[in-house]
Design a protein around this motif. Structure first.
Motif, PDB file in Angstrom:
ATOM      1  N   THR A 178      23.881  29.374  13.573  1.00 61.02           N
ATOM      2  CA  THR A 178      25.154  28.845  14.024  1.00 61.02           C
ATOM      3  C   THR A 178      25.048  27.371  14.359  1.00 61.02           C
ATOM      4  O   THR A 178      24.197  26.970  15.116  1.00 61.02           O
ATOM      5  N   ALA A 179      25.927  26.569  13.801  1.00 58.89           N
ATOM      6  CA  ALA A 179      25.826  25.136  13.985  1.00 58.89           C
ATOM      7  C   ALA A 179      26.694  24.616  15.114  1.00 58.89           C
ATOM      8  O   ALA A 179      26.338  23.668  15.794  1.00 58.89           O
ATOM      9  N   THR A 180      27.851  25.197  15.321  1.00 60.93           N
ATOM     10  CA  THR A 180      28.769  24.676  16.312  1.00 60.93           C
ATOM     11  C   THR A 180      29.481  25.812  17.023  1.00 60.93           C
ATOM     12  O   THR A 180      29.335  26.967  16.671  1.00 60.93           O
ATOM     13  N   ALA A 181      30.257  25.499  18.034  1.00 63.00           N
ATOM     14  CA  ALA A 181      30.966  26.559  18.742  1.00 63.00           C
ATOM     15  C   ALA A 181      32.360  26.121  19.118  1.00 63.00           C
ATOM     16  O   ALA A 181      32.637  24.949  19.255  1.00 63.00           O
ATOM     17  N   LEU A 182      33.215  27.104  19.279  1.00 57.49           N
ATOM     18  CA  LEU A 182      34.565  26.852  19.748  1.00 57.49           C
ATOM     19  C   LEU A 182      34.607  27.050  21.260  1.00 57.49           C
ATOM     20  O   LEU A 182      34.045  28.006  21.765  1.00 57.49           O
ATOM     21  N   ALA A 203      38.044  32.310  21.346  1.00 52.63           N
ATOM     22  CA  ALA A 203      36.955  31.340  21.466  1.00 52.63           C
ATOM     23  C   ALA A 203      35.919  31.695  20.410  1.00 52.63           C
ATOM     24  O   ALA A 203      35.431  32.815  20.374  1.00 52.63           O
ATOM     25  N   SER A 204      35.583  30.724  19.551  1.00 51.78           N
ATOM     26  CA  SER A 204      34.693  31.023  18.431  1.00 51.78           C
ATOM     27  C   SER A 204      33.659  29.929  18.237  1.00 51.78           C
ATOM     28  O   SER A 204      33.909  28.766  18.522  1.00 51.78           O
ATOM     29  N   ILE A 205      32.495  30.288  17.739  1.00 54.62           N
ATOM     30  CA  ILE A 205      31.467  29.289  17.442  1.00 54.62           C
ATOM     31  C   ILE A 205      31.517  28.839  15.986  1.00 54.62           C
ATOM     32  O   ILE A 205      30.671  28.085  15.533  1.00 54.62           O
ATOM     33  N   ASP A 206      32.500  29.347  15.237  1.00 54.31           N
ATOM     34  CA  ASP A 206      32.500  29.151  13.786  1.00 54.31           C
ATOM     35  C   ASP A 206      33.411  28.017  13.338  1.00 54.31           C
ATOM     36  O   ASP A 206      34.261  28.195  12.454  1.00 54.31           O
ATOM     37  N   GLN A 207      33.212  26.853  13.919  1.00 53.05           N
ATOM     38  CA  GLN A 207      33.998  25.692  13.551  1.00 53.05           C
ATOM     39  C   GLN A 207      33.772  25.380  12.070  1.00 53.05           C
ATOM     40  O   GLN A 207      32.647  25.339  11.590  1.00 53.05           O
ATOM     41  N   GLY A 208      34.875  25.181  11.353  1.00 52.83           N
ATOM     42  CA  GLY A 208      34.771  24.891   9.935  1.00 52.83           C
ATOM     43  C   GLY A 208      34.986  26.113   9.061  1.00 52.83           C
ATOM     44  O   GLY A 208      35.216  25.990   7.852  1.00 52.83           O
ATOM     45  N   THR A 224      40.478  26.882  20.504  1.00 54.74           N
ATOM     46  CA  THR A 224      39.971  25.525  20.628  1.00 54.74           C
ATOM     47  C   THR A 224      38.492  25.521  20.260  1.00 54.74           C
ATOM     48  O   THR A 224      37.860  26.576  20.194  1.00 54.74           O
ATOM     49  N   THR A 225      37.932  24.353  20.008  1.00 55.27           N
ATOM     50  CA  THR A 225      36.543  24.274  19.563  1.00 55.27           C
ATOM     51  C   THR A 225      35.717  23.338  20.446  1.00 55.27           C
ATOM     52  O   THR A 225      36.246  22.422  21.058  1.00 55.27           O
ATOM     53  N   SER A 226      34.415  23.598  20.473  1.00 53.68           N
ATOM     54  CA  SER A 226      33.479  22.733  21.192  1.00 53.68           C
ATOM     55  C   SER A 226      32.065  23.051  20.729  1.00 53.68           C
ATOM     56  O   SER A 226      31.865  23.894  19.865  1.00 53.68           O
TER      57      SER A 226
END
Length: 421
Positions: free
Chosen positions: A14-18, A41-46, A67-69
């Motif tokens: 996993t590269a990024t998170a929401l 809330a998700s870690i799958d940005q993109g 939203t993402t982070s």
């Protein structure tokens, strides 16, 4: 394993998170019908964007608010939001244990809804089911998975006149032949400590779990240890590969980026890595063809197993304000449409068979192993804490630099394991 350039193995997938959205789902009724909002809330940005769009299209009147982070920020906040009642209806959840967003951490205090009654839960392969569950109940809608193996540069292999080995004896012969031709078999970027574990995990899958699929349960029960198990055999085989010349000179002086360059340009015949590296190799050499194969650890090809990691999936807030829609969303994620949308974007494979997904030819063997249930989770996903892995990573670097020994490392891992159990 954990981003496309992970710092620890579980994180490599996993590269990024929401960022966890505040509040819960709301319903706004009216004479023209009912409008429903789901918070996510998700870690799958993109990749989650396409899934949300498809879900909304399949459910007219539904709105998903998300939203993402970064993953780090997400993990820091999700537990606080759950305990304060401000968490979203659906949230990304990591498999196994070891970070603040993993199912063991969140399910134990009762923050997650049991998803065992959902139609996909019983269909998860055993290797994924074991890390999607806590105390025998499923809490994680795991939609994709990644694997570790030998990724070969087809053009470099043809030039060398060699083919992928399928037994341990053939692997060592392959390494000797490659070295004789002036092109080492595998690039190894051990300057980045997370890389050190990949060859070891690929060997452990077969040497440890080939004869004992219950090894993790025995570790948890205090009936087995790293030092007094085939982990020692696997580590010995790792060092045998190094002594045989399977890797380029000075792995400790080679970082992840440099190892990619070696494998992509044919300076080595391949690299032992996760499937996520194939897209990176193609970027560096678009004309080359790459394929992931199992790394053999014994002379019985039928017993070879590949490490396969469940990526982060989705859990449902036990106090979701819109439970019905939350369940509908996770079931959409686990449907062929949702699953295929995710893995196509992420470069992985669906967690369930028969989704109709057109597997990239480079992952055809990995796909066959998954369908045959010849995979085991990345080892750290079932460890009681993250310290075990950190000790292993630093210890492997010390072994390669002559500052430690396999026996010392495995005993240190045992100590950390017991301390965190």
């Amino acid at each position: 394993m954990k981003t496309r350039k992970p710092t620890v193995l579980l994180a490599a997938v996993t590269a990024t998170a929401l960022l966890a959205a505040c509040g819960g789902g709301t319903k706004a009724g009216g004479s023209g019908g009912e409008s429903t909002t789901l918070t996510l809330a998700s870690i799958d940005q993109g990749s989650v964007e396409d899934v949300v769009k498809a879900f909304e299209e399949a459910n007219p009147g539904v709105k998903v608010r998300y939203t993402t982070s970064s993953a780090d920020q997400y993990q820091q906040q999700i537990r606080t939001q759950l305990s304060s009642g401000t968490a979203p209806d659906v949230m990304s959840v990591w498999p196994g244990n070891g970070n603040p967003g993993a199912i063991h951490v969140l399910a134990k205090p009762g923050y997650l809804r049991d998803l065992s009654d959902q139609p996909w839960a019983a269909k998860l392969p055993d290797a994924l089911k074991s890390v999607a569950q806590y105390e025998g109940k499923t809490y994680n809608a795991v939609f994709g998975q990644n694997g570790i193996g030998a990724v070969y540069n087809q053009q470099a292999m043809e030039k060398a006149g060699l083919t992928p080995p399928e037994t341990w004896t053939a692997l060592l012969e392959f390494c000797r032949a490659a070295k004789t031709k002036g092109t080492p078999a595998f690039a190894l970027g051990n300057q980045d400590n997370w890389v050190t574990q990949l060859v070891l995990y690929a060997l452990v899958a077969t040497t440890v779990y080939g004869d004992d699929r219950d090894f993790d349960k025995k570790m948890q029960a205090g009936q087995a240890t790293f030092a007094e198990s085939p982990w020692a055999t696997a580590l010995d085989k790792y060092l045998t590969m190094e002594k045989t010349g399977c890797f380029q000179k000075n792995p400790l002086g080679t970082n992840y980026e440099a190892s990619q360059q070696l494998a992509a340009t044919g300076k080595t015949l391949g690299i032992v890595q996760g499937n996520w590296i194939i897209a990176l190799l193609k970027q560096k050499n678009p004309k080359a063809t790459f394929s992931l194969k199992a790394l053999p650890a014994t002379d019985d090809p039928s017993g070879t197993i590949i490490p396969a990691a469940a990526g982060a999936g989705y859990g449902v807030n036990a106090k979701a304000k819109n439970e019905e829609l939350a369940l509908k969303f996770v079931n959409f994620v686990m449907s062929p449409q949702g699953m295929n949308l995710f893995v196509k974007k992420q470069g992985g494979l669906p967690s369930l068979p028969d989704t109709g997904y057109a597997v990239d030819p480079s992952l055809s063997e990995f796909s066959r192993f998954i369908k045959a249930d010849r995979t085991v989770p990345f080892m750290d996903q079932l460890w009681p804490n993250a310290k075990v892995q950190q000790t292993m990573l630093s210890g492997l670097q010390e072994i390669f630099s002559g500052q430690s020994t396999p026996d010392k490392l495995l005993k240190e891992m045992d100590a950390d394991y017991r301390a965190g159990s």
